[in-house]
Scaffold this active site. Sequence first.
Site, short mmCIF file in Angstrom:
data_model
loop_
_atom_site.label_atom_id
_atom_site.label_comp_id
_atom_site.label_asym_id
_atom_site.label_seq_id
_atom_site.Cartn_x
_atom_site.Cartn_y
_atom_site.Cartn_z
N ALA A 96 0.84 -1.20 0.00
CA ALA A 96 0.00 0.00 0.00
C ALA A 96 0.87 1.25 0.00
O ALA A 96 2.04 1.21 0.37
CB ALA A 96 -0.92 0.00 1.22
N ASP A 97 0.28 2.34 -0.45
CA ASP A 97 0.96 3.63 -0.39
C ASP A 97 -0.09 4.70 -0.09
O ASP A 97 -1.20 4.65 -0.63
CB ASP A 97 1.66 3.94 -1.72
#
Length: 197
Positions: A96-97
Site C-alpha cells: 500500500a501507499d
Amino acid sequence: TTFFKKNLQHPMLSAYSKALNQLTIVLASSSPRRKELCSLIQLPVKIMPSDFEENFDPSHYPSVSDFVIDTAYHKATAVKYSLDKTQQPWDLIISADTVVVYEDKVYGKPKDREDAVNTLTKLSGHTHSVCSGVTILCSGAFDGMIVGNCVKFSETTQVTFSQLRKECIAAYVDTGEPLDKAGGYGCQGAGSTFVSG
C-alpha cells in the site's frame, strides 16, 4: 477496532479467513499500523519491507489515485522479485501507499522536522484528502480467492483538522511520530487529536 471485531463474526468473512490462513501472505511494508490492521482481522502475514525507491513524480499521473496505486504496485513487485530470486514461497503479496492532498499539492512523508512543521501548519484548520493505493499480487496457486494475478484499487477519505497552535505542532513533531507518516501525522496515534471531522 470495534468494526473489525464485529465484522469478524460475519459468516462470509469467517469463511475467507479460514482459507487465507492456509496461505503464505507477505505484507510488503514496515508499517506497524498495517501489521496491526492485519492482526485485527486475524490475517497472518510475513513482514517483508519493499526496497523500492519511492521517487515517482505525482504530477506525471492523471490522478493522485493512479499515483498511489502505481507506487503500491511497484512496492509489491519489488518484493515479488526478491522472493522469487531467493525461491521463497508466497501466495499473496499485499502492499500500500498513502499520501495527503491539500490545495492540489501532494504530501508524502516529511523530509525532516521543519518540513513536518510546515505541512501541519498548512493543514491546520482545513480539510484535506488522504488517498491510499493498494496492490495484491496473487501467485495463482489456488482458485476462487482472487480473479487474475493482480488486484489494484484506491480509497480516498476527507479529513478536517482543528485550528492547531504552533506550540502543539512543535510538541507533536518532537515526538517523532510525524516523520514516517504521509502528511506528517498519524490518525492511529497522537495525531488523531488534531482531527475534528
